[in-house]
Design a protein around this motif. Sequence first.
Motif, PDB file in Angstrom:
ATOM      1  N   SER A  33       0.811  -1.222   0.000  1.00 52.54           N
ATOM      2  CA  SER A  33       0.000   0.000   0.000  1.00 52.54           C
ATOM      3  C   SER A  33       0.840   1.267   0.000  1.00 52.54           C
ATOM      4  N   ILE A  39      -4.886  -0.992   1.966  1.00 50.15           N
ATOM      5  CA  ILE A  39      -5.299  -2.412   2.019  1.00 50.15           C
ATOM      6  C   ILE A  39      -6.356  -2.594   3.113  1.00 50.15           C
ATOM      7  N   TYR A  40      -7.464  -3.217   2.763  1.00 50.32           N
ATOM      8  CA  TYR A  40      -8.504  -3.453   3.786  1.00 50.32           C
ATOM      9  C   TYR A  40      -8.270  -4.811   4.449  1.00 50.32           C
ATOM     10  N   ILE A  42      -8.429  -8.572   5.621  1.00 50.48           N
ATOM     11  CA  ILE A  42      -8.925  -9.823   5.040  1.00 50.48           C
ATOM     12  C   ILE A  42     -10.305 -10.142   5.613  1.00 50.48           C
ATOM     13  N   GLY A  43     -10.497  -9.755   6.864  1.00 52.19           N
ATOM     14  CA  GLY A  43     -11.772 -10.012   7.530  1.00 52.19           C
ATOM     15  C   GLY A  43     -12.968  -9.443   6.778  1.00 52.19           C
ATOM     16  N   HIS A  92      -8.623  -1.387  12.164  1.00 54.54           N
ATOM     17  CA  HIS A  92      -7.799  -2.560  12.471  1.00 54.54           C
ATOM     18  C   HIS A  92      -6.384  -2.062  12.766  1.00 54.54           C
ATOM     19  N   MET A  94      -3.843   0.993  13.577  1.00 60.12           N
ATOM     20  CA  MET A  94      -3.974   2.287  14.257  1.00 60.12           C
ATOM     21  C   MET A  94      -3.780   3.487  13.324  1.00 60.12           C
ATOM     22  N   SER A 122      -7.300  -2.422  16.524  1.00 61.76           N
ATOM     23  CA  SER A 122      -7.164  -1.135  17.220  1.00 61.76           C
ATOM     24  C   SER A 122      -8.491  -0.708  17.839  1.00 61.76           C
ATOM     25  N   THR A 146     -15.325 -11.927  14.242  1.00 63.84           N
ATOM     26  CA  THR A 146     -16.592 -11.265  14.598  1.00 63.84           C
ATOM     27  C   THR A 146     -17.765 -11.665  13.705  1.00 63.84           C
ATOM     28  N   GLU A 147     -17.585 -12.655  12.861  1.00 63.31           N
ATOM     29  CA  GLU A 147     -18.645 -12.919  11.871  1.00 63.31           C
ATOM     30  C   GLU A 147     -20.006 -13.214  12.519  1.00 63.31           C
ATOM     31  N   LYS A 230      -5.034 -17.348  13.604  1.00 63.28           N
ATOM     32  CA  LYS A 230      -5.225 -16.096  14.338  1.00 63.28           C
ATOM     33  C   LYS A 230      -4.553 -16.255  15.691  1.00 63.28           C
ATOM     34  N   SER A 241       0.036  -8.027  18.052  1.00 62.59           N
ATOM     35  CA  SER A 241      -0.775  -9.256  17.990  1.00 62.59           C
ATOM     36  C   SER A 241       0.071 -10.422  18.505  1.00 62.59           C
ATOM     37  N   ASP A 420       2.692  -0.459  18.063  1.00 60.89           N
ATOM     38  CA  ASP A 420       1.375  -1.107  18.027  1.00 60.89           C
ATOM     39  C   ASP A 420       0.683  -1.024  19.387  1.00 60.89           C
TER      40      ASP A 420
HETATM   41  C1  B12 Z   1      -1.441 -10.204   7.598  1.00 59.82           C
HETATM   42  C2  B12 Z   1      -0.992  -8.896   8.190  1.00 59.82           C
HETATM   43  C3  B12 Z   1      -0.808  -7.815   7.327  1.00 59.82           C
HETATM   44  C4  B12 Z   1      -1.100  -7.847   5.844  1.00 59.82           C
HETATM   45  C5  B12 Z   1      -2.543  -7.374   5.596  1.00 59.82           C
HETATM   46  C6  B12 Z   1      -3.503  -8.475   5.421  1.00 59.82           C
HETATM   47  C7  B12 Z   1      -4.955  -8.018   5.378  1.00 59.82           C
HETATM   48  N1  B12 Z   1      -5.410  -7.579   4.232  1.00 59.82           N
HETATM   49  O1  B12 Z   1      -5.652  -8.060   6.365  1.00 59.82           O
HETATM   50  C8  B12 Z   1      -0.096  -6.787   5.322  1.00 59.82           C
HETATM   51  C9  B12 Z   1       1.249  -7.423   5.091  1.00 59.82           C
HETATM   52  C10 B12 Z   1      -0.506  -6.054   4.067  1.00 59.82           C
HETATM   53  C11 B12 Z   1      -0.012  -5.893   6.551  1.00 59.82           C
HETATM   54  C12 B12 Z   1       0.301  -4.578   6.491  1.00 59.82           C
HETATM   55  C13 B12 Z   1       0.330  -3.740   7.601  1.00 59.82           C
HETATM   56  N2  B12 Z   1       0.286  -4.131   8.891  1.00 59.82           N
HETATM   57 CO1  B12 Z   1      -0.092  -5.943   9.427  1.00 59.82          CO
HETATM   58  N3  B12 Z   1      -0.346  -7.688  10.106  1.00 59.82           N
HETATM   59  C14 B12 Z   1      -0.728  -8.783   9.565  1.00 59.82           C
HETATM   60  C15 B12 Z   1      -0.747  -9.919  10.607  1.00 59.82           C
HETATM   61  C16 B12 Z   1       0.395 -10.873  10.334  1.00 59.82           C
HETATM   62  C17 B12 Z   1      -2.040 -10.712  10.590  1.00 59.82           C
HETATM   63  C18 B12 Z   1      -3.108 -10.292  11.542  1.00 59.82           C
HETATM   64  C19 B12 Z   1      -4.405 -10.078  10.982  1.00 59.82           C
HETATM   65  O2  B12 Z   1      -4.668  -9.107  10.347  1.00 59.82           O
HETATM   66  N4  B12 Z   1      -5.253 -11.063  11.285  1.00 59.82           N
HETATM   67  C20 B12 Z   1      -6.587 -11.045  10.904  1.00 59.82           C
HETATM   68  C21 B12 Z   1      -7.604 -10.707  11.952  1.00 59.82           C
HETATM   69  C22 B12 Z   1      -7.184 -10.358  13.348  1.00 59.82           C
HETATM   70  O3  B12 Z   1      -8.441  -9.766  11.472  1.00 59.82           O
HETATM   71  P1  B12 Z   1      -9.366 -10.045  10.204  1.00 59.82           P
HETATM   72  O4  B12 Z   1      -9.707 -11.472  10.040  1.00 59.82           O
HETATM   73  O5  B12 Z   1      -8.791  -9.329   9.047  1.00 59.82           O
HETATM   74  O6  B12 Z   1     -10.682  -9.274  10.654  1.00 59.82           O
HETATM   75  C23 B12 Z   1     -11.470  -9.726  11.740  1.00 59.82           C
HETATM   76  C24 B12 Z   1     -11.369  -8.838  12.970  1.00 59.82           C
HETATM   77  O7  B12 Z   1     -10.173  -8.123  13.050  1.00 59.82           O
HETATM   78  C25 B12 Z   1     -12.584  -7.948  12.903  1.00 59.82           C
HETATM   79  N5  B12 Z   1     -12.607  -6.777  12.029  1.00 59.82           N
HETATM   80  C26 B12 Z   1     -11.668  -6.225  11.264  1.00 59.82           C
HETATM   81  N6  B12 Z   1     -12.147  -5.150  10.629  1.00 59.82           N
HETATM   82  C27 B12 Z   1     -13.430  -5.003  10.989  1.00 59.82           C
HETATM   83  C28 B12 Z   1     -14.398  -4.051  10.641  1.00 59.82           C
HETATM   84  C29 B12 Z   1     -15.686  -4.167  11.179  1.00 59.82           C
HETATM   85  C30 B12 Z   1     -16.733  -3.174  10.807  1.00 59.82           C
HETATM   86  C31 B12 Z   1     -15.993  -5.220  12.065  1.00 59.82           C
HETATM   87  C32 B12 Z   1     -17.341  -5.348  12.646  1.00 59.82           C
HETATM   88  C33 B12 Z   1     -15.010  -6.152  12.424  1.00 59.82           C
HETATM   89  C34 B12 Z   1     -13.747  -6.038  11.886  1.00 59.82           C
HETATM   90  O8  B12 Z   1     -13.503  -8.890  12.390  1.00 59.82           O
HETATM   91  C35 B12 Z   1     -12.905  -9.573  11.298  1.00 59.82           C
HETATM   92  C36 B12 Z   1     -13.601 -10.842  10.979  1.00 59.82           C
HETATM   93  O9  B12 Z   1     -13.524 -11.795  11.988  1.00 59.82           O
HETATM   94  C37 B12 Z   1      -0.565  -9.117  11.949  1.00 59.82           C
HETATM   95  C38 B12 Z   1       0.417  -9.762  12.943  1.00 59.82           C
HETATM   96  C39 B12 Z   1      -0.141 -10.999  13.595  1.00 59.82           C
HETATM   97  N7  B12 Z   1       0.722 -11.903  13.886  1.00 59.82           N
HETATM   98  O10 B12 Z   1      -1.306 -11.110  13.854  1.00 59.82           O
HETATM   99  C40 B12 Z   1      -0.044  -7.762  11.494  1.00 59.82           C
HETATM  100  C41 B12 Z   1      -0.616  -6.503  12.143  1.00 59.82           C
HETATM  101  C42 B12 Z   1      -2.119  -6.607  12.147  1.00 59.82           C
HETATM  102  N8  B12 Z   1      -0.174  -5.450  11.225  1.00 59.82           N
HETATM  103  C43 B12 Z   1       0.159  -4.358  11.779  1.00 59.82           C
HETATM  104  C44 B12 Z   1       0.604  -3.177  11.120  1.00 59.82           C
HETATM  105  C45 B12 Z   1       1.059  -2.016  11.983  1.00 59.82           C
HETATM  106  C46 B12 Z   1       0.594  -3.081   9.720  1.00 59.82           C
HETATM  107  C47 B12 Z   1       0.990  -1.855   8.878  1.00 59.82           C
HETATM  108  C48 B12 Z   1       0.406  -0.525   9.345  1.00 59.82           C
HETATM  109  C49 B12 Z   1       2.541  -1.829   8.845  1.00 59.82           C
HETATM  110  C50 B12 Z   1       3.161  -0.734   8.002  1.00 59.82           C
HETATM  111  N9  B12 Z   1       3.572   0.358   8.592  1.00 59.82           N
HETATM  112  O11 B12 Z   1       3.282  -0.911   6.819  1.00 59.82           O
HETATM  113  C51 B12 Z   1       0.456  -2.250   7.466  1.00 59.82           C
HETATM  114  C52 B12 Z   1      -0.918  -1.652   7.094  1.00 59.82           C
HETATM  115  C53 B12 Z   1      -1.252  -1.956   5.630  1.00 59.82           C
HETATM  116  C54 B12 Z   1      -2.538  -1.438   5.085  1.00 59.82           C
HETATM  117  N10 B12 Z   1      -3.683  -1.542   5.738  1.00 59.82           N
HETATM  118  O12 B12 Z   1      -2.545  -0.939   3.977  1.00 59.82           O
HETATM  119  C55 B12 Z   1       0.011  -4.450  13.285  1.00 59.82           C
HETATM  120  C56 B12 Z   1      -1.248  -3.713  13.736  1.00 59.82           C
HETATM  121  C57 B12 Z   1      -1.087  -2.968  15.034  1.00 59.82           C
HETATM  122  C58 B12 Z   1      -2.145  -1.918  15.170  1.00 59.82           C
HETATM  123  N11 B12 Z   1      -3.113  -2.164  16.047  1.00 59.82           N
HETATM  124  O13 B12 Z   1      -2.116  -0.918  14.509  1.00 59.82           O
HETATM  125  C59 B12 Z   1      -0.025  -6.016  13.500  1.00 59.82           C
HETATM  126  C60 B12 Z   1      -0.855  -6.457  14.714  1.00 59.82           C
HETATM  127  C61 B12 Z   1       1.377  -6.514  13.786  1.00 59.82           C
HETATM  128  C62 B12 Z   1       2.455  -5.858  12.987  1.00 59.82           C
HETATM  129  N12 B12 Z   1       3.117  -4.843  13.534  1.00 59.82           N
HETATM  130  O14 B12 Z   1       2.665  -6.207  11.860  1.00 59.82           O
HETATM  131  N13 B12 Z   1      -0.309  -6.593   7.665  1.00 59.82           N
END
Ligand code: B12
Length: 570
Positions: A33, A39-40, A42-43, A92, A94, A122, A146-147, A230, A241, A420
């Motif tokens: 990105s 990037i939104y 995956i959830g 998600h 910050m 976040s 959260t599904e 997760k 995380s 984070d």
């Molecule tokens: C995979 C991953 C990525 C992927 C993104 C994959 C994707 N599209 O989701 C990539 C490599 C692109 C990435 C990039 C970044 N990441 Co990252 N990433 C991860 C990783 C490894 C996986 C965790 C994760 O997202 N799990 C998925 C789960 C938790 O969420 P989900 O299934 O997507 O969504 C569920 C819930 O979260 C919730 N939810 C989410 N959104 C919403 C919205 C609504 C309305 C509702 C109701 C619920 C809901 O419900 C969903 C369904 O069950 C973690 C580290 C780890 N070991 O966990 C870091 C992590 C999430 N990333 C982090 C960070 C900081 C980033 C970046 C900002 C880093 C940077 N400076 O470049 C960027 C942001 C990129 C962007 N958005 O454009 C931090 C977040 C800390 C914080 N709280 O801010 C983490 C925790 C650790 C780290 N430092 O890497 N990341």
Amino acid sequence: MKVVDLLLLHPPSVYDFRQQSILYGPVSDMVPSSVMFEIYPIGFLTMAGYLKQQGMRVRIVNVALRMLTDPAFDVREFLAAQRPAAIGIDLHWMPHCHGAIEIARLAKAVHPDVPVIFGGLSATYYHEELVRDYPEIDFVLRGDSTEPPLHQLLVALRDGGPLDAIPNLVWREGGQVRTNPLSYVPRSLDYIDVHPELLIEMAIRHRDITGVLPFRGWLSNPTTMVLPLKGCAFQCITCGSSNTTCAMMTGRRKPVFRSPANLAANVAAIGGFSRGPIVMPGDLLQGGRKYAEACIDEMAATGADNEICFEFFDVPPVEFLRYIDARLPNWSFEISPESHDRVVRHAMEGQAGYENEAMEHMLREALKLDCRRIDVFFMIGLPQQDHRSVMETVEYCGELFGWGDRRLQCFISPMGPFLDPGSQIFEQPERFGYRKLAHTVKEHRELLLQPSWEHILNYETEWMTRSQLVDATYDAAERLNELKRRHGYISPRRADGVAQGIAEARRLRARLRDRHDGRMDPRAAEELHGEIARFSHSTVCDKRELFWQRGLLSFRLPAIGRVVLQTLRG
Ligand code: B12
């Protein structure tokens, strides 16, 4: 009539970045990105898939990407034209805390009666502040999954049902914040599926291709991601995380894994539409060798030939790499030692504490295999790390380049823009030699509007101030670029482009720093107006180095065509 049951919006980091003059810095150079973090989560796909199974209609709109690709895209007008029963916005990561709340505000202004739901890591961490202080946010759903609670919430809102039995829900009642127990923490992830065809359906139904794409340039770099788990077994102190963070924040004391069959089905589903690479973050080996091998077997059985890019948190056993090599036609991996310096790496406590010798042995063996590419990531802003240590890390990269195998790539980037929330260094900064400069959502929102990334970073360390972190980043980037040029990793032309970008960013930064306490230098402001790419993009490396450039040939057009026809007929 409501056209969709849920409109899921992904905000830009800052709203409206097109009106701002901010030097965001190279904080997104290691991800596909831009600095707006388009990037939104995956959830979004798992929520949309689950709700579809329950008979609900969901639309995903990547507002950040629509704004990036169309300067005339008017968010307010767009929102006013929608008829959703509810709106979901991710907080998600910050760095979206400015954009997410501003988009919520706009949504509330045009649809005062439509509930606005937040979610993500976040939002989970800051649930109380969000619901208490921001009237535009009606609900937060906590947790990493959260599904089903989201479905229950949407049904309750539609039918006027009670809210107090909905797991993980945070809401307002009579001016008070109500926090339901975090009781939905599933022990299996197989109840969710990712259906890539959903995105094609949405794009066709709403005549909006950009709105569903994950990042700018994705059509020529269609990288996708399959998440195997997760939670986490590791304790890296910088991670939001990590094991301890998840235990405190999402109620997950140990990681939960998708079954090998479910994981492979996801790979096959993506492989049905795209030939692009599939990144598998999170280290399969966390589930044990048997689990990881079962995943490889299942993936091999699907016959998908997409490149699978694994991530390893620890040095993987060479035998495991050979196992992959014997079964998958196309694979690569990444590993993040963070620093070459053992003192720094070990100060990360809980980070897999491997030694360079073990890593180098593994890398040399991996290069003997048919591994397509190995990315090694280093970071700036770590405990015990000073400017000298950063520069020595870069020299270490030079040593690895000296092996003469260009499949082995090295990257270095600053930790930023934020520590984070929930990570150990965020919770106990002093213990690790950090000074935290923002605590609340409000303070982070203020930081995001500062003129330069030097003032946006939410921390400094005992070993480097924010200004020194920025210096170290540009110095490291310059030297790494030089080493890549010398070892033939990049063409002289590309190296010149990166060097020029760094020089320009440095010049601009100096002008901003001089004037920071007073008003911004008007010429600097003009140069920066609405500019997010020129000084903050491809600084520490040319972003193309991260990508597997392919283009439209990456797509399986007949399969896509079939979904398009079905949607048009349906
Ligand atoms: C995979 C991953 C990525 C992927 C993104 C994959 C994707 N599209 O989701 C990539 C490599 C692109 C990435 C990039 C970044 N990441 Co990252 N990433 C991860 C990783 C490894 C996986 C965790 C994760 O997202 N799990 C998925 C789960 C938790 O969420 P989900 O299934 O997507 O969504 C569920 C819930 O979260 C919730 N939810 C989410 N959104 C919403 C919205 C609504 C309305 C509702 C109701 C619920 C809901 O419900 C969903 C369904 O069950 C973690 C580290 C780890 N070991 O966990 C870091 C992590 C999430 N990333 C982090 C960070 C900081 C980033 C970046 C900002 C880093 C940077 N400076 O470049 C960027 C942001 C990129 C962007 N958005 O454009 C931090 C977040 C800390 C914080 N709280 O801010 C983490 C925790 C650790 C780290 N430092 O890497 N990341």
